[in-house]
Enzyme design. Structure first.
Site: not given
Ligand SMILES: [Zn+2]
Length: 1103
Positions: A900, A985
């Site tokens: 992500h 992330e």
């Protein structure tokens, strides 16, 4: 005070001993108690003794005409003053307060008020002492009200408006009273607001301290909405006296008074009537002009900031310049679940205005608005509300919902688990290996081709060199660039366009292949154009791109420019230059305006309005089948003037804060630069900031919340090349067609030792294929041992790009894929160690159509993992099925990781799942000691933090949040039983630690991260191999890390959720610490007791 004489003229003959003592005390007061407070203590002790033992003496002291009481009070006052002036003296007053001192003083006020007329001297002294003690007593306001002292002070004030000597101490006490909201309302009813307006006035050199205290008291009173209503009529007066002080206080000696006036205005304009009065009294112009005149003096910043806050609050709310906030494009779903987001959105009553609703204009909206700041504060700090506390939801879930028979069809995606390689020839049958028939017969054009000036060379070099005439497409590829170069170009002398040979620089890039890929990509708007950056490719720049340092006052300047729109409406052009809502995009006249375009894959820009000569408001499109999620943008600009200072404002952002406030820049790609040999996205833009604007958000777009505003992201920019075509994007674009091109090129790089298979996992709602890759090493031979080793390699399952706006996730995935397919010995070992199953793009439709977060179902696919629908969320449904199949055959992956991007934090980090760490956070201590959990989930992030410079272990979290229970990470952990289930992330901004500290992140760093993830997996393999599993030093490290974190009691989850609000950020709401207005009109009038909530609510506003 010290001038009084102890001459008891009346009453019984005085007790000479007491008289003598008072004489000593008074002398002491006059000189200094600082010299020897002990003497004063001894004297007062003696007086006390006499008073306690001799009735006569006591009467004498309190009798009228005796100044005994005054001397005692004076002593007390000196005591308080001395205490306040010495370090640690506050504690002495604290003792005084705790021993009931305040109560006694207030009682004295009441007794003194019963004398008629009350002794002025006594009142003066009492109030002087109270003003000081009151600041140290948290319950002072409540005590005074219950005691009845409030009215005594108010009456005293009313009767002595001209008596400045008495006025000041009384006002000081009143100021302390007013900081309690119940008192404020009660005082307002007693006419104190009006009283204050009698005291304050225009510029004067006299009595400035009196004025200051009155303004502060008034400011405190006006925090109550009922008081603010009373003061609305005085708004013109306040503006008048503010201007007067502004004009006359030329040496800025009275900034506090000027600030006090503004604070009153700020509080009155918290209510709608107040805002109206402010506008009617020309407040915008007055504060704008005064602020502008203050700009050059830095010490006046508080005045400018408060003025700016008032003006922003009063700025009339505008609607977005759109017919509807629903996405311009609509995709008709075959199956629309009733009650789902799409049904809700499209079943709204006809004629309903979803851009602005009525609710935005009423007072309730205002109350909500007041609360907004607090709610956001909570989001920032109290994230632990979200921690899963239901232990059953944290334990592995046995799912028998799907019978194996049903899962068996997924066997075909795992041929490697049964492959016997008797025929060692194996062919790659990918999604893209055999070019699919074009999905449409639309011509594919590079966007600027349309805008060619007539002098376009007839044979655009690109065309001849690059396109395949036989491809069945009208050859309309970019001649535009050549034409544009015509004006400038030495390079163009021979009429040959030097297209950068990105294929040399970028092994996975091929412009022709890209165009081929585009032909088989389906988009809802049926894009027919190709953006240059995707066509030419992007070569990461070698220079460092630093996190932008914020220039002081940028936000203020931008906001003032916005306010000027209201002050000087004639300067505003308001010219629509681009509008997707109108079929025929407006024709732009030559040279006066920029040209915009976003009609290409991943493009997002809905509308552009020229506000001033070089300023544009830009509106982003909602995700398809939704009415919000505005964040991702990607558009083309042309027709610029070299050197002109352009300002761009994206006016419908939704997040309450952004990395654009912390050094992140937008990305720009210049076609002129590209054809000059620098095909690259660069971080660009100056004066970047992100702030709440005056465009109102309808409750429909704000999840039911009323009175919310949009945010503006603004950046400035000067263009370097004439006739350039530039692209702007939120982050480095990475289209679905790019992925397909990369996959084809990767396949071509495959060596005979590499096993690569590309399957089509499923078709998306929009008709695009979702590729599934299998990568491992070919078995060394077809011997049973080798085949057995091959089949039994542990699996690693990776996925990416479920959120289309997080393009960085695709760049990390590119790094992973390139490494995995590479020829390095490490890569080979890695392939021998694992079987990789990779879904590189979980949401192709979202990517293609320029969405930020959703798929075509208008839903966030990373919230559908618990119960994905095969019709609405096919990619999630089938990816989960693959994992369920693996679990069913006892081959659940060793690692699952979904890549992500993170828009609010810096660095790269991971979220994992730990039952124990979650339980710790929730403080359910009873059960936690019985929990046994392998710490293996910490190993991979730990390894990454040791080797990947962008990775930060401190930012990782292993807590399971309720709001994340339907994400891939949590579902794969809980339902599939994968202990190492992660979300990785990557920042959209940059790093604040490690080797890249202070730099913005680029594709090179993102790709490197993807490669390092692979190397980390290799290390993990060594650590988890059976021989090394026990007593491994690294694992012990992990354990001690964990204990450290635990001991500090500072889980990163609580500490580092997000960066703090930027200090310069101004909010519309009232003071964040504002208390609820406890209006006695609505409260129980008989409730005279100190309630718990009241005592808890007490705010010591003066310390
Ligand atoms: Zn995401």
């Amino acid at each position: 005070m010290n001038k009084h004489k102890m001459i008891p003229e009346k009453g019984v003959p005085s007790n000479s001993r007491v008289l003598m003592l008072f004489g000593q005390l008074e002398k002491l007061n006059r000189e200094s108690m600082l010299v020897d407070p002990e003497i004063a203590r001894q004297i007062t002790a003696k007086i006390l003794h006499l008073i306690q033992t001799q009735e006569k003496t006591r009467k004498e002291i309190v009798s009228k005409g005796s100044s005994g009481m005054e001397v005692i009070l004076a002593t007390l006052e000196v005591f308080v003053c001395v205490s306040l002036s010495v370090p640690g003296g506050g504690r002495r007053i604290g003792v005084f307060v705790s021993k009931g001192g305040t109560g006694i003083l207030l009682q004295l006020v009441i007794s003194a008020s019963k004398e008629s007329p009350p002794s002025e001297e006594v009142m003066l002294q009492l109030h002087s002492v109270l003003a000081k003690v009151g600041q140290k007593d948290r319950k002072f306001g409540v005590k005074a009200r219950l005691n009845g002292a409030l009215n005594v002070t108010v009456n005293l004030l009313k009767q002595n408006l001209q008596n400045y000597k008495l006025l000041l101490p009384c006002l000081l006490v009143l100021q302390v009273y007013s900081s309690n909201t119940v008192n404020a309302v009660s005082l307002g009813k007693n006419g104190v607001v009006e009283l204050m307006f009698k005291i304050i006035g225009p510029y004067s050199k006299k009595n400035t301290s009196l004025l200051k205290v009155s303004l502060d008291t008034l400011g405190a009173l006006l925090k109550s909405k009922t008081n603010a209503q009373r003061a609305v009529v005085h708004v013109p007066v306040l503006l008048y006296i503010y201007q007067d002080w502004h004009r006359n206080d030329t040496r800025h000696r009275h900034i506090l008074i000027r600030k006090g006036i503004l604070s009153c205005l700020k509080n009155i304009t918290n209510i709608k009537l107040g805002r109206k009065a402010f506008i009617d009294a020309d407040g915008m112009r007055i504060l704008y002009n005064t602020s502008t005149e203050c700009l050059s003096v830095r010490t006046l910043d508080p005045l400018i900031n408060t003025s700016s806050l008032i003006m922003r609050k009063c700025f009339p709310k505008n609607r977005l310049p759109l017919p509807t906030i629903k996405s311009v494009f609509h995709h008709q779903l075959l199956h629309v679940p009733a009650g789902g987001p799409v049904a809700q959105l499209y079943n709204q009553p006809l004629g309903m205005d979803d851009v602005v609703d009525e609710s935005d204009n009423n007072e309730e909206a205002e109350a909500e608005n007041d609360m907004e700041n607090e709610v956001e504060e909570k989001d920032h700090h109290a994230g632990n509300d979200d921690i899963e506390t239901d232990i059953n939801k944290l334990r592995p879930k046995e799912t028998h919902s799907r019978p194996f028979e049903e899962l068996k069809i997924y066997e075909r995606f795992f041929m490697e688990l049964s492959e016997d390689f008797q025929v060692m020839q194996y062919t790659f049958k990918g999604v893209t290996a055999t070019p699919a028939a074009p999905k449409s017969h639309r011509p594919i054009i590079v966007p600027t081709a349309q805008a060619l000036p007539p002098k376009t060379p007839t044979a655009a070099p690109l065309q001849g060199d690059r396109t395949h005439p036989g491809a069945g497409q009208p050859p309309i590829l970019a001649g535009g660039v050549a034409a544009r170069l015509g004006g400038e170009g030495e390079e163009m002398l021979e009429g040959v366009l030097h297209v950068p040979d990105t294929a040399l620089l970028l092994p996975l890039h091929d412009p022709d292949l890209y165009v081929e890929m585009v032909k088989s990509t389906s988009s809802v708007p049926q894009f027919s154009e190709v953006a240059y950056p995707d066509y030419f490719g992007h070569v990461a720049p070698t220079s460092r791109e630093h996190i932008l340092e914020r220039v002081y006052g940028v936000q203020r300047t931008k906001i003032f420019q916005d306010i000027e729109r209201l002050i000087h409406p004639n300067d505003i052009l308001d010219k629509v230059v681009y509008d997707l809502d109108i079929q025929s995009c407006p024709v732009v006249d030559g040279g006066e305006s920029l040209k915009f375009n976003s009609q290409f894959e991943s493009g997002n820009l809905r509308k552009a309005v020229q506000v001033r000569k070089f300023e544009y408001d830009l509106v982003l499109n909602s995700d398809i089948n939704s009415n919000h999620y505005h964040q991702w943008f990607y558009f083309e600009v042309s027709g610029m003037r070299v050197g002109a200072p352009y300002r761009f404002n994206i006016i419908n952002c939704e997040k309450s804060n952004s990395q654009f406030n912390y050094g992140m820049q937008v990305l720009m790609y210049s076609v002129q630069e590209a054809i000059s040999g620098r095909p690259r996205w660069v971080r660009t833009g100056t004066d970047i900031c992100y702030y709440k604007n005056h465009f109102s958000r309808s409750s429909i777009a704000a999840g039911g919340q009323k009175g919310k505003s949009y945010y503006t992201m603004t950046f400035s920019m000067t263009f370097n090349h004439k006739d350039d075509v530039c692209y702007f994007a939120y982050h480095y674009p990475y289209t679905y067609s790019t992925l397909k091109m990369h996959l084809q090129k990767l396949e071509a790089l495959r060596t005979p030792q590499t096993y690569l298979r590309e399957d089509v996992l499923c078709e998306t709602l929009g008709g695009n294929s979702c590729p599934l890759l299998t990568i491992t090493a070919m078995p060394e031979s077809t011997s049973n041992d080798q085949i057995c080793q091959f089949r039994n390699r542990p699996l690693v399952f990776l996925s990416s790009r479920v959120h289309p706006g997080e393009t960085n996730a695709s760049w990390v995935m590119k790094g992973t894929l390139e490494f995995l397919m590479g020829s390095s010995p490490l890569a080979h070992s890695l392939r021998e160690a694992y079987i990789f199953k990779i879904v590189p793009m979980l949401n192709p439709d979202g990517v293609v159509n320029g969405n930020h977060r959703c798929s075509l179902s208008g839903e966030d696919l990373n919230r559908q993992w618990q119960n994905p629908s095969p019709e609405l969320h096919p990619t999630i449904y089938h990816t989960k099925s693959l994992l369920q199949y693996l679990a069913a055959i006892q081959r659940a992956p060793l690692v699952f990781c979904d890549y992500h991007g993170h828009s609010r934090k810096k660095n790269v980090f991971m979220y994992g799942c730990s039952l124990k760490e979650t339980v710790w956070e929730t403080n359910i201590s009873a059960t936690s000691c019985e929990l046994h959990e392998d710490l293996g989930y910490r190993t991979l992030p730990k390894i990454l933090s040791q080797m990947a410079p962008a990775f930060s272990l401190a930012s990782c979290s292993f807590v399971v949040e309720r709001s994340k229970e339907a994400t891939a990470r949590v579902v794969v952990w809980r339902e599939i039983g994968v202990q190492r289930s992660y979300t990785m992330e990557s920042t959209l901004c940059g790093c604040d630690q490690g080797k890249y500290k202070g730099l913005q992140i680029g594709t090179r760093e993102l790709e490197e991260m993807g490669a390092q993830f692979c190397v980390a997996l290799l290390r993990l393999k060594r650590l988890t191999s059976p021989l090394k599993l026990r007593n491994h030093a690294h694992l012990l490290d992990v354990e001690s890390d964990l204990t450290e974190t635990r001991c500090k009691g500072s889980s990163t989850y609580l500490l580092e959720d997000e960066e703090a609000s930027f200090m310069e950020e101004v909010d519309y709401s009232a003071e964040s610490g504002d208390e609820p207005d406890n209006d006695p009109n609505t409260a129980d009038p008989h409730d005279n007791h100190l309630s718990d909530s009241e005592s808890n609510n007490y705010r010591d506003s003066l310390t």
